[in-house]
Write an enzyme that holds these catalytic residues in place. Structure first.
Site, PDB file in Angstrom:
ATOM      1  N   TYR A 298      33.507  56.993  19.407  1.00  0.00           N
ATOM      2  CA  TYR A 298      32.135  57.116  18.929  1.00  0.00           C
ATOM      3  C   TYR A 298      31.179  57.238  20.102  1.00  0.00           C
ATOM      4  CZ  TYR A 298      30.876  52.342  20.338  1.00  0.00           C
ATOM      5  OH  TYR A 298      30.614  51.221  21.073  1.00  0.00           O
TER       6      TYR A 298
ATOM      7  N   HIS B  99      51.891  55.328  12.295  1.00  0.00           N
ATOM      8  CA  HIS B  99      51.334  55.258  13.647  1.00  0.00           C
ATOM      9  C   HIS B  99      51.320  56.625  14.320  1.00  0.00           C
ATOM     10  CE1 HIS B  99      51.887  51.027  12.859  1.00  0.00           C
ATOM     11  NE2 HIS B  99      51.233  50.726  13.966  1.00  0.00           N
TER      12      HIS B  99
ATOM     13  N   GLU C 297      31.456  43.850  32.383  1.00  0.00           N
ATOM     14  CA  GLU C 297      30.204  44.367  31.808  1.00  0.00           C
ATOM     15  C   GLU C 297      29.778  43.414  30.695  1.00  0.00           C
ATOM     16  OE1 GLU C 297      30.807  48.235  29.999  1.00  0.00           O
ATOM     17  OE2 GLU C 297      32.828  47.714  29.370  1.00  0.00           O
TER      18      GLU C 297
HETATM   19  N1  PDD Z   1      27.011  50.283  23.587  1.00  0.00           N
HETATM   20  N2  PDD Z   1      29.377  48.944  27.848  1.00  0.00           N
HETATM   21  C1  PDD Z   1      29.783  48.859  26.569  1.00  0.00           C
HETATM   22  C2  PDD Z   1      31.028  48.105  26.275  1.00  0.00           C
HETATM   23  C3  PDD Z   1      29.025  49.467  25.548  1.00  0.00           C
HETATM   24  O1  PDD Z   1      29.446  49.390  24.264  1.00  0.00           O
HETATM   25  C4  PDD Z   1      27.832  50.151  25.884  1.00  0.00           C
HETATM   26  C5  PDD Z   1      27.005  50.845  24.839  1.00  0.00           C
HETATM   27  C6  PDD Z   1      27.447  50.198  27.229  1.00  0.00           C
HETATM   28  C7  PDD Z   1      26.208  50.926  27.672  1.00  0.00           C
HETATM   29  O2  PDD Z   1      26.401  52.312  27.556  1.00  0.00           O
HETATM   30  P1  PDD Z   1      25.187  53.299  27.325  1.00  0.00           P
HETATM   31  O3  PDD Z   1      24.228  53.108  28.434  1.00  0.00           O
HETATM   32  O4  PDD Z   1      25.821  54.626  27.369  1.00  0.00           O
HETATM   33  O5  PDD Z   1      24.620  52.943  26.002  1.00  0.00           O
HETATM   34  C8  PDD Z   1      28.248  49.593  28.183  1.00  0.00           C
HETATM   35  C9  PDD Z   1      26.420  51.018  22.492  1.00  0.00           C
HETATM   36  C10 PDD Z   1      24.929  51.094  22.584  1.00  0.00           C
HETATM   37  C11 PDD Z   1      26.932  50.488  21.176  1.00  0.00           C
HETATM   38  O6  PDD Z   1      28.129  50.258  21.094  1.00  0.00           O
HETATM   39  O7  PDD Z   1      26.161  50.327  20.239  1.00  0.00           O
END
Ligand code: PDD
Length: 278
Positions: free
Chosen positions: A33, A102, A175
């Site tokens: 996604y 699977h 993260e």
């Molecule tokens: N999340 N790390 C993870 C695990 C994430 O799910 C996201 C984003 C980010 C930041 O990525 P970006 O700057 O491209 O949004 C880092 C989105 C917003 C979500 O799952 O809703």
């Protein structure tokens, strides 16, 4: 329309969407996604999100025959149908529809899109984080819909009165549950390397571009939880939050030692956002 839902060619309000039980997203979480936002009806860094979407699909061998330009036009036409000025655009591609087995063969991905009104919070408001052991498997660089560890991390943060989880494998910071994590230290931005432990965040990429354009050092290296706690600022970065500083980790004060650079980065980020969406 108040919201716009799309599934394999059908368009309706999001809460009227019907997904077949045999969509592999339903029983295997077998899909990828991405999430982008629109302000003033204009999508921010949409091409970066589309690139990552195609990269994620390729990385786990999901077939998506729709050419990139056609997909982009589809997203823009659906964005056009939504009444709101500011929206969240969620797009998901499962491996396809078929009996639960699977192994897979000859399947075309099943495309789901959900566009909903969204108001961005104030990025200048500081975040509170809760530490959480990162127990994800090693496909964190692929934006798959298998998000159980992230869901548990986000819930842990929430029940502890925090906005996000600071995730770590042993001592090493990776993260957040759904955001990237960066540090400011001695006038530099420090970011973990883009490996299989973290998602290549688009917001982080924009920060890196801003740094390059403005001679702000951007250093890529691993760092420990203790280094994060001792950093001048801890930055939480994501599409749905932009870039925010942090005031607490596990209830103890952190950051607040380089508000000048934090606020400069936020100004530059806002300028970039305004350039693309005003
Ligand atoms: N999340 N790390 C993870 C695990 C994430 O799910 C996201 C984003 C980010 C930041 O990525 P970006 O700057 O491209 O949004 C880092 C989105 C917003 C979500 O799952 O809703």
């Amino acid at each position: 329309m108040k919201t716009v839902g799309y599934y394999n060619g059908e368009v309706c309000e999001v809460d009227e969407l019907r997904i077949p039980a045999l969509d592999r997203a339903v029983y295997f979480g077998d899909g990828i996604y991405d999430v982008a936002i629109c302000e003033n009806r204009k999508a921010f860094t949409l091409d970066y999100h589309i690139d990552r979407f195609y990269n994620s699909a390729k990385a786990i061998d999901i077939r998506f025959s729709m050419p990139r330009d056609e997909f982009r036009s589809l997203l823009l036409s659906l964005i056009d149908k939504c009444d709101s000025n500011d929206m969240m655009v969620y797009f998901q591609l499962s491996r396809g529809i078929g009996k639960r087995k699977h192994e897979y063969q000859d399947m075309e991905g099943a495309l789901l899109i959900m566009i909903t009104p969204f108001t961005m919070g104030d990025m200048r408001k500081k975040m509170k984080l809760a530490t959480f052991e990162d127990k994800r498997f090693l496909y964190c660089d692929i934006k798959t819909i298998n998000l159980i560890p992230s869901v548990l991390a986000a819930q842990h943060a929430s029940v502890h009165g925090c906005n996000e989880a600071l995730m770590h494998r042993g001592d090493m910071v990776t993260e957040c549950a759904h955001s990237s994590l960066l540090l400011l230290k001695d006038g530099k931005v420090i970011a973990p390397p883009l490996d299989e432990y973290i998602l290549p965040g688009i917001t982080r990429k924009v920060v890196e571009e801003i740094c390059a354009e403005n001679d702000i050092p951007f250093v890529t290296r691993r760092f420990t939880v203790q280094e994060a706690l001792d950093a001048d600022e801890i930055i939480v970065a994501s599409t749905t939050k932009n870039i925010s500083g942090t005031c607490e980790v596990d209830g103890k004060p952190v950051g607040g030692k380089d508000e000048k650079l934090l606020s400069r980065l936020q100004d530059l980020f806002q300028e970039r956002l305004d350039r693309e969406t005003k």
